[in-house]
Design a protein around this motif. Sequence first.
Motif, mmCIF file in Angstrom:
data_model
loop_
_atom_site.group_PDB
_atom_site.id
_atom_site.type_symbol
_atom_site.label_atom_id
_atom_site.label_comp_id
_atom_site.label_asym_id
_atom_site.label_seq_id
_atom_site.Cartn_x
_atom_site.Cartn_y
_atom_site.Cartn_z
ATOM 1 N N GLY A 70 1.160 12.724 -17.223
ATOM 2 C CA GLY A 70 -0.517 13.003 -16.904
ATOM 3 C C GLY A 70 -1.031 12.152 -16.008
ATOM 4 N N SER A 71 -0.590 11.030 -15.847
ATOM 5 C CA SER A 71 -1.143 10.185 -14.719
ATOM 6 C C SER A 71 -0.642 10.403 -13.201
ATOM 7 C CB SER A 71 -1.313 8.837 -15.044
ATOM 8 O OG SER A 71 -1.938 8.540 -16.431
ATOM 9 N N ILE A 72 -0.987 9.795 -12.303
ATOM 10 C CA ILE A 72 -0.015 9.979 -11.105
ATOM 11 C C ILE A 72 -0.304 8.344 -10.429
ATOM 12 C CG2 ILE A 72 -0.154 10.773 -8.559
ATOM 13 C CD1 ILE A 72 -1.507 13.387 -9.547
ATOM 14 N N ARG A 73 1.092 8.101 -9.900
ATOM 15 C CA ARG A 73 0.992 6.667 -9.413
ATOM 16 C C ARG A 73 1.414 6.988 -8.008
ATOM 17 N NH1 ARG A 73 5.157 2.532 -12.063
ATOM 18 N NH2 ARG A 73 3.276 2.408 -13.622
ATOM 19 N N PHE A 74 0.730 6.224 -6.911
ATOM 20 C CA PHE A 74 0.606 5.936 -5.796
ATOM 21 C C PHE A 74 1.444 4.616 -5.087
ATOM 22 C CE2 PHE A 74 -2.619 8.678 -6.940
ATOM 23 C CZ PHE A 74 -2.581 9.926 -6.082
ATOM 24 N N GLY A 75 2.296 4.835 -4.339
ATOM 25 C CA GLY A 75 2.877 3.568 -4.155
ATOM 26 C C GLY A 75 3.525 3.318 -2.666
ATOM 27 N N GLY A 76 3.602 2.338 -2.123
ATOM 28 C CA GLY A 76 4.412 2.255 -0.787
ATOM 29 C C GLY A 76 4.335 0.600 -0.191
ATOM 30 N N THR A 77 4.367 0.382 1.024
ATOM 31 C CA THR A 77 4.500 -0.664 1.615
ATOM 32 C C THR A 77 5.648 -1.361 1.478
ATOM 33 O OG1 THR A 77 3.024 -2.371 0.665
ATOM 34 C CG2 THR A 77 1.993 -0.676 1.900
ATOM 35 N N MET A 78 5.898 -2.255 2.720
ATOM 36 C CA MET A 78 7.143 -3.181 2.477
ATOM 37 C C MET A 78 6.918 -4.272 3.306
ATOM 38 S SD MET A 78 10.602 -3.702 1.686
ATOM 39 C CE MET A 78 11.701 -2.318 1.956
ATOM 40 N N GLU A 79 6.445 -5.264 2.658
ATOM 41 C CA GLU A 79 5.990 -6.540 3.372
ATOM 42 C C GLU A 79 7.208 -7.717 3.369
ATOM 43 O OE1 GLU A 79 1.207 -6.894 3.027
ATOM 44 O OE2 GLU A 79 2.303 -8.090 1.742
ATOM 45 N N VAL A 80 7.754 -7.906 4.356
ATOM 46 C CA VAL A 80 8.998 -8.738 4.110
ATOM 47 C C VAL A 80 8.245 -10.245 4.494
ATOM 48 C CG1 VAL A 80 11.143 -9.734 5.240
ATOM 49 C CG2 VAL A 80 10.712 -7.067 4.810
ATOM 50 N N ARG A 81 7.964 -11.078 3.650
ATOM 51 C CA ARG A 81 7.585 -12.208 3.847
ATOM 52 C C ARG A 81 7.698 -13.015 2.389
ATOM 53 N NH1 ARG A 81 1.031 -11.538 3.222
ATOM 54 N NH2 ARG A 81 1.071 -13.564 3.449
ATOM 55 N N LYS A 82 7.466 -14.323 2.453
ATOM 56 C CA LYS A 82 7.950 -15.152 1.140
ATOM 57 C C LYS A 82 6.988 -14.589 -0.001
ATOM 58 C CE LYS A 82 5.397 -19.535 1.692
ATOM 59 N NZ LYS A 82 4.944 -20.293 2.560
ATOM 60 N N ILE A 83 7.643 -14.703 -1.396
ATOM 61 C CA ILE A 83 6.717 -14.441 -2.581
ATOM 62 C C ILE A 83 5.617 -15.121 -2.529
ATOM 63 C CG2 ILE A 83 7.053 -14.652 -5.058
ATOM 64 C CD1 ILE A 83 10.251 -14.306 -4.742
ATOM 65 N N ASN A 84 4.460 -14.362 -2.939
ATOM 66 C CA ASN A 84 3.001 -14.712 -2.680
ATOM 67 C C ASN A 84 2.157 -13.846 -3.610
ATOM 68 O OD1 ASN A 84 1.549 -12.485 -0.940
ATOM 69 N ND2 ASN A 84 3.350 -13.032 -0.217
ATOM 70 N N LYS A 85 0.840 -14.357 -4.211
ATOM 71 C CA LYS A 85 0.305 -13.597 -4.996
ATOM 72 C C LYS A 85 -0.812 -12.760 -4.226
ATOM 73 C CE LYS A 85 1.388 -15.723 -9.400
ATOM 74 N NZ LYS A 85 1.318 -16.593 -10.514
ATOM 75 N N GLU A 86 -0.991 -12.991 -3.316
ATOM 76 C CA GLU A 86 -1.971 -12.111 -2.419
ATOM 77 C C GLU A 86 -2.067 -10.668 -2.545
ATOM 78 O OE1 GLU A 86 -2.110 -12.863 2.145
ATOM 79 O OE2 GLU A 86 -2.020 -14.897 1.271
ATOM 80 N N VAL A 87 -3.035 -10.029 -2.621
ATOM 81 C CA VAL A 87 -3.085 -8.415 -2.592
ATOM 82 C C VAL A 87 -3.740 -8.020 -1.296
ATOM 83 C CG1 VAL A 87 -3.995 -6.195 -3.382
ATOM 84 C CG2 VAL A 87 -3.292 -8.379 -5.309
ATOM 85 N N SER A 88 -2.661 -7.554 -0.290
ATOM 86 C CA SER A 88 -3.261 -7.250 0.942
ATOM 87 C C SER A 88 -3.972 -5.879 0.869
ATOM 88 C CB SER A 88 -2.145 -6.954 2.324
ATOM 89 O OG SER A 88 -1.392 -8.112 2.014
ATOM 90 N N MET A 89 -5.168 -5.884 0.762
ATOM 91 C CA MET A 89 -5.814 -4.560 0.433
ATOM 92 C C MET A 89 -5.866 -3.651 1.760
ATOM 93 S SD MET A 89 -6.769 -4.419 -2.708
ATOM 94 C CE MET A 89 -7.863 -3.100 -2.747
#
Length: 415
Positions: free
Chosen positions: A302-321
Motif C-alpha cells: 500500500g505504500s511506495i518506496r523510492f530509492g537510488g544513487t550509488m556513492e562509492v566512498r568510505k562508510i559514513n553517516k552523512e545524508v547527502s540531501m
Amino acid sequence: MSKAIIIGGGVIGLFSAYYLKKSGWDVDVLDKGDLTDNCSYGNAGYISPSHFVPLASPGMVGQGIRWMFNNKSPFYVKPALNPDLISWGLKFARNCTQKHVDRSAGGLRDAMVLSNQLYHQFEKDSGIDFCLEDKGIFVLFKTEKVAEHERHLVAKATKLGLDAQFLTAEETRAMQPGIEMDILGSVLYRCDSHIYPNMLMKGLIKHLEQSGVKLRRNEEVTAISHENNKITGITAGGKEYTGDAYLLAGGSWSPAIAKLAGLKLPLMPGKGYSFMIHKPVKKMTIPAILAEARVAITPMNGSIRFGGTMEVRKINKEVSMNRVEGIVEAVPKYFPEFKMPLPDPKDVWFGFRPVSPDGLPYIGLSNKYKNLGIATGHAMIGLTMATATGKLMAESFNGDKPTMDTGIFSVDRFD
Ligand SMILES: Cc1cc2nc3c(=O)[nH]c(=O)nc-3n(C[C@H](O)[C@H](O)[C@H](O)COP(=O)(O)OP(=O)(O)OC[C@H]3O[C@@H](n4cnc5c(N)ncnc54)[C@H](O)[C@@H]3O)c2cc1C
C-alpha cells in the motif's frame, strides 16, 4: 552436530543460516548491530533476474567520470588518496568490458533464477508473508538513446531465456491504468518479482530463532584466530565463539573483517538512499525503474518506496540531501502526478551495498582456510541472490554437489 558461526546478520548471513540449519547444522550468527537495520532493510525489494549485466560494464567509467561533476547524479565515486579505493578503481576499470559482461551473464542468470524459485519455496515452507509478488518490473525510458540500449538488452534477456517484453508508451499505460506516465516506452521484465524487505527480514529473524538458530546481537567481531590453514575461533563482544565452519557475510564491512584473518578482499561500500510515501497520490501495482535517472520505485503493502544513487566512498553517516533531491526531482519527469516534497533527512534511509571490483559476488570457500566460507559483494543484487547464496554456501560446507556452477563467484579470483 556440526556447528557454523556466521559473521553478519544481513539477508546473506541469515539465508545462509537458514539453509545450514535446514541441513542439520547448529548455527550462531554474530552481528555488531541489533538486527533492526542494515543494507537488507531499506532496499528496493526487487528479486530481479533481469539484472544479468554486472555493474562493471562498458561505458561505466566514462559515465562515472561525467557524473562526478553533478551533485545530484545517481552514481558518484568520491576521489580520495585511499590505496584500497585506487586499487579497487583500477580493477573495476579493467572489468568494464563486453567480454566480462558476456562471461558473467549466464552464471548471474542461473543464480538469480534459482534464487527467485527458492524465495517462492521459502514463502511456502515458512508461511511468512513478505508481500512476494510476481508482477514483473518495468524499465521506463524517455529517450531514443535508452530505448535503443533497452532493445539490445531485451534481445539478450530473451536469448538467456528470461521473459522480457518491449512495450510502447500506450501499452505500458494500459498495464498500469489510472497513472499518468510521460515516457517514450518501456520494457516489462516479467521474469522479476518484488517483496517488502522489512517484512522479509522480520519474518526470517523470527523463523530462525524459532528453529533454534542463535542470533547474537550487538556482538562485534574484533579478532579471528587461525592455525594450520583453519579458523579456530572468533572473538565478538569480548567472548570467544568456536565452530567447525565459519562464514564471513559482513556486507560492506567484510574487508575489515577479512583483514582480521590476514585476508585481502577487494570491496567498496556503495551507499544508496530510499524513502517511503505511505499515502501515495495514486495506487501503483507494478514496480518501475526510471532508466535515465536510475531511480527504483516499488509498491510495498500500500505504500511506495523510492530509492537510488550509488556513492562509492568510505562508510559514513552523512545524508547527502542533494542526491535525495535528485531522486525526488526525477520521479515527476516520468510520473507527473508524483510531485513530492523533499523528505525530512530523518526519514531518509541509507545502506551500503558491498561492491566488488567486477560487480560479481564472492560465494564459496576460501583457498587459504579450509573451514572458512565467504558470501558477500552482491552490490545491487544482494536481496535477489540471497536465497541461492545461502543454499550454495550450505552445499559447500556440506561437501555436496553444487546446484549450479559457481566458478565466476570464486572468492579468491583477485589473489
Ligand atoms: C538503495 C538500495 C536499493 C537496493 N535495491 C535492491 C534490490 O531491489 N534488489 C536487490 O537484490 N538488492 C538491492 N540492493 C542491494 C542489497 O540491499 C544488498 O546487496 C544486500 O542487502 C547486502 O546484504 P548483506 O547481508 O551482504 O549486507 P548487510 O545487509 O549490510 O549485512 C551485513 C551485516 O554485517 C554486520 N557486521 C558488519 N561488521 C561486523 C562485525 N565486525 N561483527 C559483526 N557483524 C558485523 C552488519 O552489522 C550487518 O548487519 C539495494 C541496496 C540499496 C542501498
